[in-house]
Enzyme design. Structure first.
Site, short mmCIF file in Angstrom:
data_model
loop_
_atom_site.label_atom_id
_atom_site.label_comp_id
_atom_site.label_asym_id
_atom_site.label_seq_id
_atom_site.Cartn_x
_atom_site.Cartn_y
_atom_site.Cartn_z
N CYS A 105 0.98 -1.18 -0.01
CA CYS A 105 -0.06 0.03 0.10
C CYS A 105 0.87 1.30 0.09
O CYS A 105 1.96 1.23 0.40
CB CYS A 105 -0.83 0.10 1.07
SG CYS A 105 -2.13 -1.26 1.11
N GLU A 133 0.70 3.98 1.86
CA GLU A 133 1.07 4.40 3.39
C GLU A 133 2.20 3.45 3.67
O GLU A 133 3.35 4.27 4.14
CB GLU A 133 0.10 3.89 4.43
CG GLU A 133 -1.31 4.50 4.23
CD GLU A 133 -2.34 3.96 3.18
OE1 GLU A 133 -1.77 3.35 2.34
OE2 GLU A 133 -3.38 3.61 3.76
N1 THU Z 1 -4.39 0.35 -1.12
C1 THU Z 1 -3.41 1.29 -0.39
O1 THU Z 1 -2.60 1.71 -1.08
N2 THU Z 1 -3.74 1.74 0.72
C2 THU Z 1 -4.65 1.36 1.46
O2 THU Z 1 -4.80 1.73 2.84
C3 THU Z 1 -5.84 0.56 1.21
C4 THU Z 1 -5.47 -0.19 -0.11
C5 THU Z 1 -4.22 -0.25 -2.16
C6 THU Z 1 -3.78 -1.64 -2.57
C7 THU Z 1 -4.12 -1.93 -3.72
O3 THU Z 1 -3.29 -1.79 -4.80
C8 THU Z 1 -5.35 -1.14 -4.11
O4 THU Z 1 -5.28 -0.23 -3.12
C9 THU Z 1 -6.69 -1.86 -3.95
O5 THU Z 1 -6.72 -2.62 -2.63
#
Ligand code: THU
Length: 126
Positions: free
Chosen positions: A53, A55
């Site tokens: 993700c 973050e």
């Molecule tokens: N995702 C994030 O980057 N941060 C989060 O806190 C929630 C999910 C991304 C992971 C994945 O690449 C996409 O969002 C869909 O789940």
């Protein structure tokens, strides 16, 4: 740095997200207590579980540069506001106090600001 500016930095990261599978792009901008900003995007993988993700990308960049104290993180997605997933909440908890701020919103004029304690009450720490 003002939260609005941090949010705009997160927005500027969206084109760098690598999200060919979900098409859901996420950008993050992490502000350290010393005033430095570390950015991040989500980086997906053909083996879906290997995805990281936005973050955690920002935190890993900061920690590996020697930063340990953080004030706030702004997060935004290609759909507007974006909330940290459970894994990211736990990951952030490791390095942040209860007053650390999580900032998101659909645009810079409607920011939502929560504390670490609000988004992960009674979070786990050894
Ligand atoms: N995702 C994030 O980057 N941060 C989060 O806190 C929630 C999910 C991304 C992971 C994945 O690449 C996409 O969002 C869909 O789940």
């Amino acid at each position: 740095m003002k939260y609005r500016q941090l949010y705009e930095t997160a927005c500027a990261m969206l084109p760098r997200a690598y999200a060919p599978f979900s098409k859901f792009k996420v950008g993050a901008a992490l502000l350290s207590k010393s005033g430095e900003v570390f950015t991040g995007v989500n980086v997906e993988n053909s083996s879906f579980g290997a995805t990281i993700c936005a973050e955690r990308t920002a935190f890993v960049k900061a920690i590996s540069e020697g930063e340990r104290e953080f004030e706030a993180i702004a997060i935004v997605s290609s759909d507007g506001e974006a909330w940290p997933c459970g894994i990211c909440r736990q990951f952030m908890k490791e390095f942040c106090d209860d007053e650390f701020k999580i900032i998101t919103g659909d645009d810079a004029d409607s920011l939502k600001v929560y504390t670490m304690d609000e988004i992960l009450p009674e979070g786990f720490r050894l």
